[in-house]
Design a protein around this motif. Structure first.
Motif, PDB file in Angstrom:
ATOM      1  N   ALA A 122      -2.591  -5.412  12.716  1.00 49.14           N
ATOM      2  CA  ALA A 122      -1.301  -4.956  12.178  1.00 49.14           C
ATOM      3  C   ALA A 122      -1.258  -5.141  10.668  1.00 49.14           C
ATOM      4  O   ALA A 122      -0.747  -4.283   9.932  1.00 49.14           O
ATOM      5  CB  ALA A 122      -0.151  -5.708  12.850  1.00 49.14           C
ATOM      6  N   LEU A 123      -1.801  -6.254  10.176  1.00 48.77           N
ATOM      7  CA  LEU A 123      -1.867  -6.476   8.735  1.00 48.77           C
ATOM      8  C   LEU A 123      -2.778  -5.458   8.060  1.00 48.77           C
ATOM      9  O   LEU A 123      -2.479  -4.971   6.964  1.00 48.77           O
ATOM     10  CB  LEU A 123      -2.361  -7.898   8.434  1.00 48.77           C
ATOM     11  CG  LEU A 123      -1.400  -9.032   8.757  1.00 48.77           C
ATOM     12  CD1 LEU A 123      -2.114 -10.375   8.619  1.00 48.77           C
ATOM     13  CD2 LEU A 123      -0.165  -8.977   7.879  1.00 48.77           C
ATOM     14  N   LEU A 157      -0.885  -2.260   7.758  1.00 48.26           N
ATOM     15  CA  LEU A 157       0.114  -2.409   6.696  1.00 48.26           C
ATOM     16  C   LEU A 157      -0.544  -2.302   5.318  1.00 48.26           C
ATOM     17  O   LEU A 157      -0.023  -1.616   4.424  1.00 48.26           O
ATOM     18  CB  LEU A 157       0.795  -3.774   6.854  1.00 48.26           C
ATOM     19  CG  LEU A 157       2.084  -4.023   6.103  1.00 48.26           C
ATOM     20  CD1 LEU A 157       3.205  -3.181   6.683  1.00 48.26           C
ATOM     21  CD2 LEU A 157       2.449  -5.497   6.193  1.00 48.26           C
ATOM     22  N   LYS A 169      -1.438   1.351   4.606  1.00 49.20           N
ATOM     23  CA  LYS A 169      -0.249   2.183   4.393  1.00 49.20           C
ATOM     24  C   LYS A 169       0.359   1.976   3.014  1.00 49.20           C
ATOM     25  O   LYS A 169       0.765   2.928   2.352  1.00 49.20           O
ATOM     26  CB  LYS A 169       0.789   1.874   5.477  1.00 49.20           C
ATOM     27  CG  LYS A 169       2.048   2.700   5.368  1.00 49.20           C
ATOM     28  CD  LYS A 169       2.989   2.415   6.523  1.00 49.20           C
ATOM     29  CE  LYS A 169       4.232   3.268   6.445  1.00 49.20           C
ATOM     30  NZ  LYS A 169       5.129   3.033   7.586  1.00 49.20           N
ATOM     31  N   TYR A 170       0.406   0.718   2.541  1.00 51.30           N
ATOM     32  CA  TYR A 170       1.142   0.418   1.312  1.00 51.30           C
ATOM     33  C   TYR A 170       0.270   0.205   0.076  1.00 51.30           C
ATOM     34  O   TYR A 170       0.801   0.068  -1.030  1.00 51.30           O
ATOM     35  CB  TYR A 170       2.068  -0.776   1.537  1.00 51.30           C
ATOM     36  CG  TYR A 170       3.266  -0.378   2.365  1.00 51.30           C
ATOM     37  CD1 TYR A 170       4.345   0.272   1.780  1.00 51.30           C
ATOM     38  CD2 TYR A 170       3.293  -0.597   3.735  1.00 51.30           C
ATOM     39  CE1 TYR A 170       5.428   0.677   2.541  1.00 51.30           C
ATOM     40  CE2 TYR A 170       4.371  -0.193   4.502  1.00 51.30           C
ATOM     41  CZ  TYR A 170       5.441   0.443   3.897  1.00 51.30           C
ATOM     42  OH  TYR A 170       6.509   0.851   4.657  1.00 51.30           O
ATOM     43  N   VAL A 184      -2.487  -6.906   0.612  1.00 49.01           N
ATOM     44  CA  VAL A 184      -2.466  -7.918   1.662  1.00 49.01           C
ATOM     45  C   VAL A 184      -3.695  -8.784   1.460  1.00 49.01           C
ATOM     46  O   VAL A 184      -4.803  -8.266   1.281  1.00 49.01           O
ATOM     47  CB  VAL A 184      -2.494  -7.268   3.070  1.00 49.01           C
ATOM     48  CG1 VAL A 184      -2.610  -8.336   4.153  1.00 49.01           C
ATOM     49  CG2 VAL A 184      -1.261  -6.403   3.288  1.00 49.01           C
ATOM     50  N   GLU A 191       5.354  -7.332  12.102  1.00 50.90           N
ATOM     51  CA  GLU A 191       4.898  -6.540  10.970  1.00 50.90           C
ATOM     52  C   GLU A 191       5.998  -5.595  10.468  1.00 50.90           C
ATOM     53  O   GLU A 191       6.017  -5.228   9.290  1.00 50.90           O
ATOM     54  CB  GLU A 191       3.624  -5.768  11.316  1.00 50.90           C
ATOM     55  CG  GLU A 191       3.755  -4.792  12.445  1.00 50.90           C
ATOM     56  CD  GLU A 191       3.572  -5.400  13.845  1.00 50.90           C
ATOM     57  OE1 GLU A 191       3.512  -4.611  14.801  1.00 50.90           O
ATOM     58  OE2 GLU A 191       3.498  -6.637  13.991  1.00 50.90           O
ATOM     59  N   HIS A 192       6.940  -5.252  11.343  1.00 53.03           N
ATOM     60  CA  HIS A 192       8.067  -4.418  10.915  1.00 53.03           C
ATOM     61  C   HIS A 192       8.982  -5.196   9.962  1.00 53.03           C
ATOM     62  O   HIS A 192       9.554  -4.620   9.031  1.00 53.03           O
ATOM     63  CB  HIS A 192       8.842  -3.910  12.121  1.00 53.03           C
ATOM     64  CG  HIS A 192       8.000  -3.094  13.056  1.00 53.03           C
ATOM     65  ND1 HIS A 192       7.367  -1.930  12.681  1.00 53.03           N
ATOM     66  CD2 HIS A 192       7.648  -3.312  14.345  1.00 53.03           C
ATOM     67  CE1 HIS A 192       6.679  -1.448  13.708  1.00 53.03           C
ATOM     68  NE2 HIS A 192       6.822  -2.279  14.725  1.00 53.03           N
ATOM     69  N   TYR A 200       7.850  -7.498   7.901  1.00 54.47           N
ATOM     70  CA  TYR A 200       7.109  -7.498   6.637  1.00 54.47           C
ATOM     71  C   TYR A 200       7.343  -6.178   5.911  1.00 54.47           C
ATOM     72  O   TYR A 200       7.541  -6.144   4.696  1.00 54.47           O
ATOM     73  CB  TYR A 200       5.604  -7.683   6.850  1.00 54.47           C
ATOM     74  CG  TYR A 200       5.178  -8.852   7.693  1.00 54.47           C
ATOM     75  CD1 TYR A 200       5.989  -9.952   7.918  1.00 54.47           C
ATOM     76  CD2 TYR A 200       3.927  -8.843   8.289  1.00 54.47           C
ATOM     77  CE1 TYR A 200       5.561 -11.011   8.694  1.00 54.47           C
ATOM     78  CE2 TYR A 200       3.490  -9.906   9.067  1.00 54.47           C
ATOM     79  CZ  TYR A 200       4.320 -10.979   9.277  1.00 54.47           C
ATOM     80  OH  TYR A 200       3.893 -12.036  10.050  1.00 54.47           O
ATOM     81  N   GLU A 201       7.317  -5.093   6.685  1.00 49.67           N
ATOM     82  CA  GLU A 201       7.501  -3.766   6.099  1.00 49.67           C
ATOM     83  C   GLU A 201       8.897  -3.625   5.495  1.00 49.67           C
ATOM     84  O   GLU A 201       9.054  -3.047   4.412  1.00 49.67           O
ATOM     85  CB  GLU A 201       7.251  -2.706   7.176  1.00 49.67           C
ATOM     86  CG  GLU A 201       7.083  -1.323   6.621  1.00 49.67           C
ATOM     87  CD  GLU A 201       6.496  -0.363   7.648  1.00 49.67           C
ATOM     88  OE1 GLU A 201       6.100   0.723   7.199  1.00 49.67           O
ATOM     89  OE2 GLU A 201       6.431  -0.672   8.856  1.00 49.67           O
TER      90      GLU A 201
END
Length: 160
Positions: free
Chosen positions: A66-67, A70, A73-74, A81, A147-148, A150-151
């Motif tokens: 999941a990290l 993330l 994506k970002y 990360v 993780e949502h 964190y997002e």
């Protein structure tokens, strides 16, 4: 009574906090899995998601993919990360990373100096640092879906 104690402890360990009084993130330099040194202070201008983990921690291992998603994506928006392994002997961590590839930097805090500076009390612990080097969010523990959170924190910082 036992379930109440469990609920209280779980609530403490698996908590998320948006930091209202931002504090400067302690600077550090650690060696990465690839052998290069990374220094936090050199990343000013980017949002840093700093994840403290260990290979013996089931939720830590569950969180890694999941990290990685993330991070992918970002990254184009200036979000990095970093995974900080806290084990004094990182052999098991390296073996895990051979099986589960991640594209974000993995750093080794084998002396536990960085985890002490960040007062890590639970595994995993995720610290979100803003573009100015201020700690803005702290998450302890992991369950699928965190993780949502964190997002949400990342999006909030990107809007600032």
């Amino acid at each position: 009574m036992k379930w109440l104690l469990t609920a209280v402890l779980t609530g403490w360990l698996l908590s998320a906090t948006w930091v209202t009084q931002a504090a400067v993130a302690p600077d550090f330099t650690l060696k990465s899995l690839e052998g290069s040194n990374l220094r936090l202070a050199e990343q000013r201008g980017d949002i840093i998601v700093l994840n403290f983990w260990a290979s013996w921690c089931g939720p830590c291992l569950q969180e890694m993919p999941a990290l990685d998603a993330l991070a992918a994506k970002y990254a184009p928006l200036g979000v990095q990360v970093w995974g900080v392994n806290v084990e004094s002997d990182n052999t098991a961590a390296q073996a895990y990373l051979q099986r589960t590839k991640v594209d974000f930097p993995i750093l080794f805090d084998d002396q536990n100096e960085v985890s002490k500076a960040y007062q890590v009390q639970a595994m995993p612990t995720t610290v979100i640092i803003d573009k100015d080097g201020q700690i803005r969010a702290l998450h302890r523990g992991y369950k699928p879906g965190y993780e949502h959170k964190y997002e949400e924190d990342i999006k909030r910082l990107l809007r600032e």
